[in-house]
Design a protein around this motif. Structure first.
Motif, mmCIF file in Angstrom:
data_model
loop_
_atom_site.group_PDB
_atom_site.id
_atom_site.type_symbol
_atom_site.label_atom_id
_atom_site.label_comp_id
_atom_site.label_asym_id
_atom_site.label_seq_id
_atom_site.Cartn_x
_atom_site.Cartn_y
_atom_site.Cartn_z
ATOM 1 N N ILE A 156 -4.733 47.211 -23.953
ATOM 2 C CA ILE A 156 -4.507 45.281 -23.013
ATOM 3 C C ILE A 156 -2.970 46.197 -21.993
ATOM 4 O O ILE A 156 -3.979 45.719 -21.353
ATOM 5 C CB ILE A 156 -4.221 44.741 -24.301
ATOM 6 N N VAL A 178 -9.747 43.164 -25.581
ATOM 7 C CA VAL A 178 -8.641 41.467 -26.553
ATOM 8 C C VAL A 178 -10.192 40.812 -26.939
ATOM 9 O O VAL A 178 -9.832 40.414 -28.568
ATOM 10 C CB VAL A 178 -8.369 40.315 -25.592
ATOM 11 N N LEU A 184 -2.037 36.007 -15.108
ATOM 12 C CA LEU A 184 -2.186 36.729 -16.055
ATOM 13 C C LEU A 184 -1.557 38.366 -16.417
ATOM 14 O O LEU A 184 -0.916 38.029 -17.498
ATOM 15 C CB LEU A 184 -3.713 37.182 -16.072
ATOM 16 N N ASP A 193 0.825 38.418 -19.884
ATOM 17 C CA ASP A 193 0.936 40.177 -19.790
ATOM 18 C C ASP A 193 2.410 40.736 -20.754
ATOM 19 O O ASP A 193 3.050 41.402 -21.490
ATOM 20 C CB ASP A 193 0.038 41.191 -20.085
ATOM 21 N N CYS A 212 -3.610 35.647 -26.040
ATOM 22 C CA CYS A 212 -3.999 36.688 -25.043
ATOM 23 C C CYS A 212 -5.184 36.254 -24.666
ATOM 24 O O CYS A 212 -5.618 35.624 -24.051
ATOM 25 C CB CYS A 212 -4.025 38.216 -25.374
ATOM 26 N N SER A 256 -12.743 35.243 -24.829
ATOM 27 C CA SER A 256 -12.792 36.752 -24.057
ATOM 28 C C SER A 256 -14.146 37.310 -22.916
ATOM 29 O O SER A 256 -13.616 37.583 -22.328
ATOM 30 C CB SER A 256 -12.251 37.947 -25.295
ATOM 31 N N THR A 269 -3.718 45.682 -18.019
ATOM 32 C CA THR A 269 -2.674 44.870 -16.933
ATOM 33 C C THR A 269 -2.093 45.574 -16.264
ATOM 34 O O THR A 269 -2.154 45.068 -14.850
ATOM 35 C CB THR A 269 -1.642 44.084 -17.986
ATOM 36 N N CYS A 323 5.312 39.545 -22.186
ATOM 37 C CA CYS A 323 4.974 39.946 -24.199
ATOM 38 C C CYS A 323 5.258 41.441 -24.509
ATOM 39 O O CYS A 323 5.480 41.720 -25.343
ATOM 40 C CB CYS A 323 3.674 39.230 -23.972
ATOM 41 N N THR A 324 4.237 42.529 -23.937
ATOM 42 C CA THR A 324 3.884 43.841 -23.860
ATOM 43 C C THR A 324 5.805 44.626 -23.982
ATOM 44 O O THR A 324 5.471 44.907 -25.153
ATOM 45 C CB THR A 324 3.824 44.650 -23.159
#
Length: 298
Positions: free
Chosen positions: A84, A44, A206, A210, A275, A22, A88, A213-214
């Motif tokens: 996070i 992250v 990306l 994200d 991530c 990261s 995004t 998933c979020t």
């Protein structure tokens, strides 16, 4: 060291790698001041570093041995859950602005307010429904706590889902605009000196990963809180924070025996590492990254 975690010592190794991966691209992103991307890496990276340290300290116990560390890191973990997806959102907003060639300016201060200010605001709201100091979960480490009452879902649990939905709208508009202007895409993006077409597409990927998933994870966490767990009534601040300084110690045999708790803990353990690896896969082998690797080597 005897631990019930079948992934030990793989998990500490991967969490440290997640931290390293990261922060490796951070210097040149910070130099270009891509605020949303920098915030994503910092959130992250901090989360993975905490996971690495905690997985070593509490690999085989749930003893409150470093309370001040837990006070600090449990808040960082709670903030990262919002930080996070907020990072995004900054990326999604910027990509939409570039593709749509809007004249509305998105400043760095706007991004910092979203990626840092919004998590701080949510942490302040979380204090209202923080029932006690923190939990210590064997194999996992320090964990923030939330009193299972109705206001908690509006003050804390809803934010990742809400931010993810806003990012989803921006990303959908970006894809729509990209499809409409696909023939002009290279010229539109190349007109901006801070981003190349390939880097634009990687940022877009990306953001989409994200968001995918979020939103499901946020909804699942809400489902766990409501499924078979009695919802306590909100009475008062004093009632919610009664005996606030207590620390709940949870052995691995306890959380592993409950399917919902087991799933929630494993998601919190592995998602930041995933991530980190996804981010590095997208940006760690890019042209600008290779240039910086060569420069650092020589």
């Amino acid at each position: 060291m005897q631990t019930s975690d079948p992934t030990f010592p793989l998990f500490p190794i991967l969490s440290f790698l997640g931290f390293a991966l990261s922060v490796i691209p951070l210097p040149w992103h910070f130099q270009a001041w891509n605020s949303g991307t920098c915030a994503f890496m910092l959130w992250v990276g901090c989360f993975c570093l905490i996971l690495f340290i905690d997985s070593l300290i509490w690999a085989d116990n749930a003893i409150n041995s470093i309370p001040v560390w837990c006070d600090i890191t449990s808040q960082i973990i709670a903030g990262a859950g919002v930080g996070i997806p907020a990072s995004t959102l900054c990326i999604s907003r910027r990509l939409y602005r570039l593709t749509s060639t809007r004249t509305v300016s998105i400043t760095r201060d706007d991004d910092v307010a979203i990626a840092v200010g919004l998590p701080i605001l949510v942490l302040l709201l979380h204090m209202i429904v923080q029932g006690h100091r923190f939990d210590i979960i064997e194999e996992y480490g320090c964990s923030p706590t939330t009193y299972n009452t109705l206001p908690a879902y509006f003050l804390y649990y809803m934010w990742p889902v809400l931010i993810g939905l806003v990012s989803f709208v921006y990303s959908s508009l970006t894809l729509r605009t990209f499809y409409i202007r696909r023939l002009q895409f290279t010229q539109i993006v190349s007109a901006n000196s801070t981003i190349s077409p390939s880097r634009y597409l990687r940022l877009m990927l990306l953001a989409l990963i994200d968001i995918m998933c979020t939103i499901p994870v946020g909804i699942y966490i809400i489902f766990i809180g409501l499924d078979g767990v009695p919802l306590a009534p909100w009475i008062s601040w004093n009632d919610t924070h009664f005996d606030f300084n207590r620390v709940v110690l949870i052995p691995s045999a306890v959380w592993r025996s409950n399917t919902s708790n087991y799933t929630a803990v494993q998601i919190n353990r592995w998602l930041p590492i995933v991530c980190a690896f996804i981010f590095f896969a997208l940006f760690g082998f890019a042209e600008e990254a290779m240039k910086n690797y060569r420069r650092a080597f020589w």
